[in-house]
Design a protein around this motif. Sequence first.
Motif, PDB file in Angstrom:
ATOM      1  N   PRO A   1      10.998  -5.826   9.060  1.00 29.02           N
ATOM      2  CA  PRO A   1       9.924  -6.396  10.180  1.00 29.02           C
ATOM      3  C   PRO A   1       9.361  -5.215  11.169  1.00 29.02           C
ATOM      4  O   PRO A   1       9.620  -5.155  12.434  1.00 29.02           O
ATOM      5  CB  PRO A   1      10.756  -7.430  10.974  1.00 29.02           C
ATOM      6  CG  PRO A   1      12.003  -6.761  10.902  1.00 29.02           C
ATOM      7  CD  PRO A   1      12.342  -6.203   9.438  1.00 29.02           C
ATOM      8  N   VAL A   2       8.619  -4.515  10.339  1.00 25.34           N
ATOM      9  CA  VAL A   2       8.043  -3.480  11.464  1.00 25.34           C
ATOM     10  C   VAL A   2       6.516  -3.909  11.793  1.00 25.34           C
ATOM     11  O   VAL A   2       5.858  -4.727  11.126  1.00 25.34           O
ATOM     12  CB  VAL A   2       7.840  -2.079  10.356  1.00 25.34           C
ATOM     13  CG1 VAL A   2       9.273  -1.810   9.816  1.00 25.34           C
ATOM     14  CG2 VAL A   2       6.844  -2.432   9.363  1.00 25.34           C
ATOM     15  N   PRO A   3       6.170  -3.202  12.878  1.00 28.18           N
ATOM     16  CA  PRO A   3       4.679  -3.688  13.221  1.00 28.18           C
ATOM     17  C   PRO A   3       3.617  -3.064  12.334  1.00 28.18           C
ATOM     18  O   PRO A   3       3.833  -1.896  11.746  1.00 28.18           O
ATOM     19  CB  PRO A   3       4.741  -2.972  14.778  1.00 28.18           C
ATOM     20  CG  PRO A   3       5.784  -1.974  14.579  1.00 28.18           C
ATOM     21  CD  PRO A   3       6.993  -1.991  13.622  1.00 28.18           C
ATOM     22  N   ARG A   4       2.758  -3.750  11.905  1.00 28.94           N
ATOM     23  CA  ARG A   4       1.598  -3.223  11.197  1.00 28.94           C
ATOM     24  C   ARG A   4       0.380  -3.169  11.927  1.00 28.94           C
ATOM     25  O   ARG A   4      -0.523  -2.443  11.516  1.00 28.94           O
ATOM     26  CB  ARG A   4       1.471  -4.194  10.038  1.00 28.94           C
ATOM     27  CG  ARG A   4       2.604  -4.150   8.962  1.00 28.94           C
ATOM     28  CD  ARG A   4       2.188  -2.942   8.237  1.00 28.94           C
ATOM     29  NE  ARG A   4       3.180  -2.478   7.388  1.00 28.94           N
ATOM     30  CZ  ARG A   4       3.055  -1.504   6.223  1.00 28.94           C
ATOM     31  NH1 ARG A   4       2.318  -0.917   6.255  1.00 28.94           N
ATOM     32  NH2 ARG A   4       4.151  -1.656   5.398  1.00 28.94           N
ATOM     33  N   LYS A   5       0.072  -3.839  13.126  1.00 31.75           N
ATOM     34  CA  LYS A   5      -0.998  -3.723  13.755  1.00 31.75           C
ATOM     35  C   LYS A   5      -0.584  -4.077  15.319  1.00 31.75           C
ATOM     36  O   LYS A   5       0.316  -4.986  15.569  1.00 31.75           O
ATOM     37  CB  LYS A   5      -1.966  -4.810  13.310  1.00 31.75           C
ATOM     38  CG  LYS A   5      -3.392  -4.473  14.051  1.00 31.75           C
ATOM     39  CD  LYS A   5      -4.696  -5.409  13.342  1.00 31.75           C
ATOM     40  CE  LYS A   5      -5.888  -5.377  14.265  1.00 31.75           C
ATOM     41  NZ  LYS A   5      -6.967  -6.215  13.597  1.00 31.75           N
ATOM     42  N   PHE A   6      -1.232  -3.429  16.255  1.00 30.29           N
ATOM     43  CA  PHE A   6      -1.062  -3.747  17.613  1.00 30.29           C
ATOM     44  C   PHE A   6      -2.322  -3.434  18.556  1.00 30.29           C
ATOM     45  O   PHE A   6      -2.959  -2.560  18.273  1.00 30.29           O
ATOM     46  CB  PHE A   6      -0.135  -2.291  18.112  1.00 30.29           C
ATOM     47  CG  PHE A   6       0.371  -2.585  19.576  1.00 30.29           C
ATOM     48  CD1 PHE A   6       0.881  -3.771  19.966  1.00 30.29           C
ATOM     49  CD2 PHE A   6       0.372  -1.324  20.326  1.00 30.29           C
ATOM     50  CE1 PHE A   6       1.378  -3.537  21.462  1.00 30.29           C
ATOM     51  CE2 PHE A   6       0.792  -1.270  21.596  1.00 30.29           C
ATOM     52  CZ  PHE A   6       1.139  -2.341  22.257  1.00 30.29           C
TER      53      PHE A   6
END
Lengths: 284, 270
Positions: free
Chosen positions: B206-211
Amino acid sequence: MKLNIFNPGLPLTIAIGAVVLIAALPLAAAPPSGGGGGSRGGGGGGGGFAPRSTPVTVDRVDHGSLRHADTQVVARPIAVQPRPVEQPREQPRPVEDHRVTEAPRADDHHEVARRPEPGPARFGFDGRPSMIVHRDVEADWARPNFWHGFAFHARVHALPVGCFSLVVGGFPYYYYDGVYYQQADNDYQEVYPPVGAAVPELPDGAIEIDMGDQAYFYAGGAFYIQQDDSGYVLVAPPMGIMVPELPPGATQVSVDGGLAYQFNGIFYRPVFADGVTQFVVFTP
Amino acid sequence: MKPKLFRSTTVSRHLYAGLAGLLAAASLAVVTAWADDTNVIDPRADVLLHRMSDYLAQAPYFSVKAEIWQDVQLGSGQRVQAGRTVELQLRRPDRLHAEVRSTRRNRAMYYDGKTFSIFNRAENFYGSADIPGTIDDALDTASEKYGMTMPLEDFLVSDPYKSAVQGLTSGTLLGSVTVLDVPCQHLAFSRGNIDWQLWIEDGPRPVPRKFVITYKDEDGSPQFTAIFSHWDFDTKLPDFVFDFQPPAGASKIDITEVKARNQQTQKEAK
């Protein structure tokens, strides 16, 4: 039972009801505590529902941080649209037309072609690809202003259209948009900005640097301050003032074993400020 | 004779009126509380945010690349986007290396648990500051003392969840979307002056892909956007990755403190 509105006790009734209602209002207006059912994961962290009071004029978009969104804010640069070109006031005399309109020579590498073209806006840039200075943005728009092409003692055969003459310390100069010229034989050569020069308006791309109670306007290695009559006069820079870029043609020197730059007798020391390189005026 | 309870006396009427007022106020409180129900984080969003944060916090080391776009206002007033890339390498608890590049600018930041160094590759300048401690210490000191706020630092700190939920007034799960073909969950959060959105990769990582951060209190509500790629939790990161060695010819320059230049502000005047 009918309500007797003329009942002498009614005002007292209303008063008590109103008092209770008013007393209970803060309860109603209070924010829900604890997150209403534990959906906040117990964090809470002291609530934090109140809006944070931050100045409106901030510029934090380069931070890309929630953690320090309000820690280190930078005064938002204020865009000032270029003013319409004004005719020189009566004091500066216009340069001879035949000099101004004369075609540049082939060997003149400082020809007028490098001047920004006046005219209608192109691509929303007003013909000038300049942008608001944002010190910590890796924005890559070239923002060449006329004075960015300055080269000490570079010769031009023709002065730019709109150039006007002025006398500083008894010496004649010609000036156009941040660049000063003096006559050299049949040509003109670019010279360092002379302290004491008075110009009716700031060069395009001038950057306002407020230091203490004084506002300085920096462009092309020159520092201007506003005069009462709305013109600007070129002054010696105060020690310690920090500028975002070196003047064009500043030369690298070594001062006490440290790196520095020199332009027109002014020394600049590079420093990191807000994570980007800026330059502090100092005395060796 | 009427029962005493229903005896219609002035006092009892006043009591009824008071109770009615209290009831009305209580009703108002309930309605207000219901209206403010948006001021909480959707439990599903909270779980996803917590899961992502835990995943990053528990990773002993990782590398990631991000493409950043942020709104900039031209002198003409037109708003455009400026881009750059950030490459991050992190080893908990006290090692960090960042490379920030754009077309002309190129700078690096190193932290080895003792010294924070910044290197301007384009001009061959570097500066160093002693900041003993952890990555959190280095990021806080760099921002608060030196004015250098590291982009995406929220994902680098030891407890990303803690700083993410600080001051939140709402959090919502907007559903499944893809970011560069990667299935993600789209979350939206809000706090006083900031809206921010996060796209978290579906599945076991569950890593960030967009912020995205939207600064609501700035003119035009500019946005900061980061798109993540090249997440790597496998490649070990030895010490030398985080040790800054000035290249030959590099000049050391000072890093000025924020308080030392508070008396100056700069802006484009024309």
